[in-house]
Enzyme design. Structure first.
Site, mmCIF file in Angstrom:
data_model
loop_
_atom_site.group_PDB
_atom_site.id
_atom_site.type_symbol
_atom_site.label_atom_id
_atom_site.label_comp_id
_atom_site.label_asym_id
_atom_site.label_seq_id
_atom_site.Cartn_x
_atom_site.Cartn_y
_atom_site.Cartn_z
ATOM 1 C CE1 TYR A 171 -4.124 1.428 -0.425
ATOM 2 C CE2 TYR A 171 -3.647 2.693 1.550
ATOM 3 C CZ TYR A 171 -4.432 2.442 0.440
ATOM 4 O OH TYR A 171 -5.534 3.241 0.204
ATOM 5 C CE LYS A 178 -7.434 5.973 0.375
ATOM 6 N NZ LYS A 178 -8.521 6.708 -0.294
HETATM 7 P P1 NAD Z 1 -12.377 2.668 -8.396
HETATM 8 O O1 NAD Z 1 -11.224 2.450 -9.313
HETATM 9 O O2 NAD Z 1 -13.693 2.194 -8.830
HETATM 10 O O3 NAD Z 1 -12.475 4.213 -8.001
HETATM 11 C C1 NAD Z 1 -11.381 5.085 -7.970
HETATM 12 C C2 NAD Z 1 -11.831 6.339 -8.680
HETATM 13 O O4 NAD Z 1 -10.843 7.383 -8.586
HETATM 14 C C3 NAD Z 1 -12.098 6.110 -10.179
HETATM 15 O O5 NAD Z 1 -13.424 6.420 -10.477
HETATM 16 C C4 NAD Z 1 -11.161 7.081 -10.863
HETATM 17 O O6 NAD Z 1 -11.704 7.641 -12.042
HETATM 18 C C5 NAD Z 1 -10.998 8.124 -9.759
HETATM 19 N N1 NAD Z 1 -9.832 8.993 -9.994
HETATM 20 C C6 NAD Z 1 -8.524 8.642 -10.033
HETATM 21 N N2 NAD Z 1 -7.768 9.722 -10.354
HETATM 22 C C7 NAD Z 1 -8.621 10.771 -10.510
HETATM 23 C C8 NAD Z 1 -8.457 12.146 -10.860
HETATM 24 N N3 NAD Z 1 -7.251 12.670 -11.140
HETATM 25 N N4 NAD Z 1 -9.569 12.932 -10.919
HETATM 26 C C9 NAD Z 1 -10.795 12.430 -10.665
HETATM 27 N N5 NAD Z 1 -11.020 11.128 -10.333
HETATM 28 C C10 NAD Z 1 -9.942 10.320 -10.263
HETATM 29 O O7 NAD Z 1 -11.943 1.960 -7.018
HETATM 30 P P2 NAD Z 1 -12.602 2.011 -5.552
HETATM 31 O O8 NAD Z 1 -11.989 0.863 -4.836
HETATM 32 O O9 NAD Z 1 -14.058 2.135 -5.644
HETATM 33 O O10 NAD Z 1 -11.976 3.337 -4.916
HETATM 34 C C11 NAD Z 1 -12.767 4.377 -4.357
HETATM 35 C C12 NAD Z 1 -12.192 4.827 -3.025
HETATM 36 O O11 NAD Z 1 -12.325 3.778 -2.082
HETATM 37 C C13 NAD Z 1 -10.712 5.197 -3.054
HETATM 38 O O12 NAD Z 1 -10.504 6.342 -2.252
HETATM 39 C C14 NAD Z 1 -10.064 3.982 -2.431
HETATM 40 O O13 NAD Z 1 -8.846 4.330 -1.823
HETATM 41 C C15 NAD Z 1 -11.108 3.646 -1.398
HETATM 42 N N6 NAD Z 1 -11.008 2.305 -0.815
HETATM 43 C C16 NAD Z 1 -11.039 1.198 -1.601
HETATM 44 C C17 NAD Z 1 -10.972 -0.070 -1.027
HETATM 45 C C18 NAD Z 1 -10.987 -1.327 -1.858
HETATM 46 O O14 NAD Z 1 -10.592 -2.369 -1.362
HETATM 47 N N7 NAD Z 1 -11.453 -1.281 -3.094
HETATM 48 C C19 NAD Z 1 -10.863 -0.192 0.377
HETATM 49 C C20 NAD Z 1 -10.851 0.973 1.154
HETATM 50 C C21 NAD Z 1 -10.921 2.211 0.542
HETATM 51 C C1 IMJ Z 2 -3.897 -1.074 -3.157
HETATM 52 C C2 IMJ Z 2 -2.515 -1.302 -3.233
HETATM 53 C C3 IMJ Z 2 -1.863 -2.196 -2.401
HETATM 54 C C4 IMJ Z 2 -2.567 -2.911 -1.461
HETATM 55 C C5 IMJ Z 2 -3.942 -2.700 -1.380
HETATM 56 C C6 IMJ Z 2 -4.614 -1.797 -2.227
HETATM 57 N N1 IMJ Z 2 -4.910 -3.250 -0.568
HETATM 58 C C7 IMJ Z 2 -6.124 -2.719 -0.854
HETATM 59 C C8 IMJ Z 2 -5.988 -1.822 -1.899
HETATM 60 C C9 IMJ Z 2 -4.627 -4.256 0.453
HETATM 61 C C10 IMJ Z 2 -7.385 -3.052 -0.152
HETATM 62 C C11 IMJ Z 2 -7.083 -1.009 -2.550
HETATM 63 N N2 IMJ Z 2 -7.165 0.351 -1.933
HETATM 64 C C12 IMJ Z 2 -7.591 0.415 -0.551
HETATM 65 C C13 IMJ Z 2 -6.815 1.514 -2.600
HETATM 66 O O1 IMJ Z 2 -6.935 2.573 -2.010
HETATM 67 C C14 IMJ Z 2 -6.282 1.492 -3.963
HETATM 68 C C15 IMJ Z 2 -5.712 2.585 -4.510
HETATM 69 C C16 IMJ Z 2 -5.031 2.611 -5.782
HETATM 70 C C17 IMJ Z 2 -5.017 1.556 -6.684
HETATM 71 C C18 IMJ Z 2 -4.320 1.668 -7.883
HETATM 72 C C19 IMJ Z 2 -4.232 0.543 -8.883
HETATM 73 C C20 IMJ Z 2 -3.870 1.003 -10.270
HETATM 74 C C21 IMJ Z 2 -2.929 2.169 -10.314
HETATM 75 N N3 IMJ Z 2 -2.903 3.053 -9.299
HETATM 76 C C22 IMJ Z 2 -3.637 2.878 -8.138
HETATM 77 N N4 IMJ Z 2 -3.671 3.894 -7.243
HETATM 78 C C23 IMJ Z 2 -4.359 3.770 -6.095
HETATM 79 O O2 IMJ Z 2 -2.214 2.345 -11.322
#
Ligand code: NAD
Ligand code: IMJ
Length: 271
Positions: A171, A178
């Site tokens: 991460y 974050k």
């Molecule tokens: P996702 O890829 O569906 O959403 C990420 C979004 O960020 C996308 O819609 C992308 O277009 C947008 N984005 C990236 N760069 C941008 C920019 N320059 N301008 C505007 N938008 C931009 O994935 P997700 O998992 O739904 O992520 C949404 C949020 O949830 C994130 O903040 C992520 O860190 C958080 N989150 C995800 C998880 C997980 O396991 N998926 C867990 C905890 C928190």
């Molecule tokens: C993302 C990276 C490493 C470990 C991770 C994650 N774990 C989880 C996530 C354990 C749950 C997903 N997460 C919480 C995120 O916030 C992801 C952010 C993200 C993901 C990508 C993938 C593609 C890319 N850039 C990214 N930047 C942020 O090119």
């Protein structure tokens, strides 16, 4: 370990957000957390507008949004662009007049920075991840402030992850971003409380979205989560949606500056 099955099947509905207007940022496709939240908010009567990153995802966002019961405008907004943020809120003022809530589901770091050692993070990798994933909450909240005031108050929810607080493999710089986002939630809450604007975070357990699937070993992470979490399963998109609804609705009126973990209890287990 034995695992629990799905939670409830039918979505919860109410009129608690009837007449309320809000913006949702971060829908990319149907798996997006932002889309799960939008559906929950819509199920409680909210009228929504969507900020999307750019041309590349416009079509998939408009297809999803067409299925909502109310007309929902889409606004192009790359959050690294001040001009696009300004243009978006100018148009939202014309379309909605005022605003009741804002949902921030945006994160990005260079793929190179989501593997290997955090100590190898470059200045540019640090800057980019913090600009998109943390500063954007400040920029969007500030731009929304006058529209919240017109509504007599507002509520903001941002999505975060355990990696802000604990070291999670790979991460890396996203964890630092974050941590900044979560601190931002508290400082913004302190600034804006007097205007009846609340700011909170939801720390979600791992969910298989676009932003998570690209990560090597993600399937193993989901499995570990299931095995260790007290509820014995992974969190569902609808559960993040329900919590966002609660925080954004009058039910959350006494809560601000808080990070709520929606992770099936995972982070409470020490060993
Ligand atoms: P996702 O890829 O569906 O959403 C990420 C979004 O960020 C996308 O819609 C992308 O277009 C947008 N984005 C990236 N760069 C941008 C920019 N320059 N301008 C505007 N938008 C931009 O994935 P997700 O998992 O739904 O992520 C949404 C949020 O949830 C994130 O903040 C992520 O860190 C958080 N989150 C995800 C998880 C997980 O396991 N998926 C867990 C905890 C928190
Ligand atoms: C993302 C990276 C490493 C470990 C991770 C994650 N774990 C989880 C996530 C354990 C749950 C997903 N997460 C919480 C995120 O916030 C992801 C952010 C993200 C993901 C990508 C993938 C593609 C890319 N850039 C990214 N930047 C942020 O090119």
């Amino acid at each position: 370990m034995e695992t629990n099955q799905e939670t409830q099947q039918q979505p919860f509905t109410s009129n608690l957000l009837k007449g309320k207007k809000g913006l949702v940022f971060g829908v990319a496709n149907k798996r997006s957390i932002a889309w799960g939240i939008a559906q929950a908010l819509s199920n409680h009567g909210a009228q929504l507008g969507f900020g999307y990153q750019g041309e590349r995802i416009k079509e998939s966002v408009s297809k999803l949004v067409e299925g909502l019961p109310t007309q929902s405008p889409l606004y192009e907004c790359d959050v690294t662009r001040d001009d696009q943020i300004q243009a978006l809120f100018g148009q939202v003022e014309k379309d909605f007049g005022s605003l009741d809530f804002l949902v921030h589901c945006i994160a990005f770091a260079s793929k190179d920075d989501l593997a290997g050692r955090t100590v190898d993070t470059t200045r540019e990798g640090y800057r980019l991840s913090h600009d998109i994933s943390a500063f954007s909450l400040i920029a969007l909240t500030k731009a929304a402030e006058p529209l919240f005031e017109k509504a007599g108050g507002g509520s903001v929810v941002a999505l975060t992850y355990l990696g802000a607080d604990k070291v999670v493999p790979n991460y890396n710089v996203m964890g630092l971003a974050k941590a900044s986002l979560e601190s931002g939630v508290r400082y913004l809450a302190a600034d804006l409380g007097k205007k009846n604007i609340r700011v909170n975070g939801i720390s979600a357990g791992p969910i298989s979205t676009l932003a998570a699937r690209g990560i090597s070993g993600f399937t193993t992470m989901l499995e570990n989560h299931r095995n260790r979490a007290p509820l014995g399963r992974n969190v569902e998109l609808s559960e993040i949606g329900n919590t966002a609804f609660f925080l954004l609705s009058p039910l959350g009126s006494g809560i601000t500056g808080e990070i709520i973990y929606v992770d099936c209890g995972y982070r409470t287990i020490g060993a």
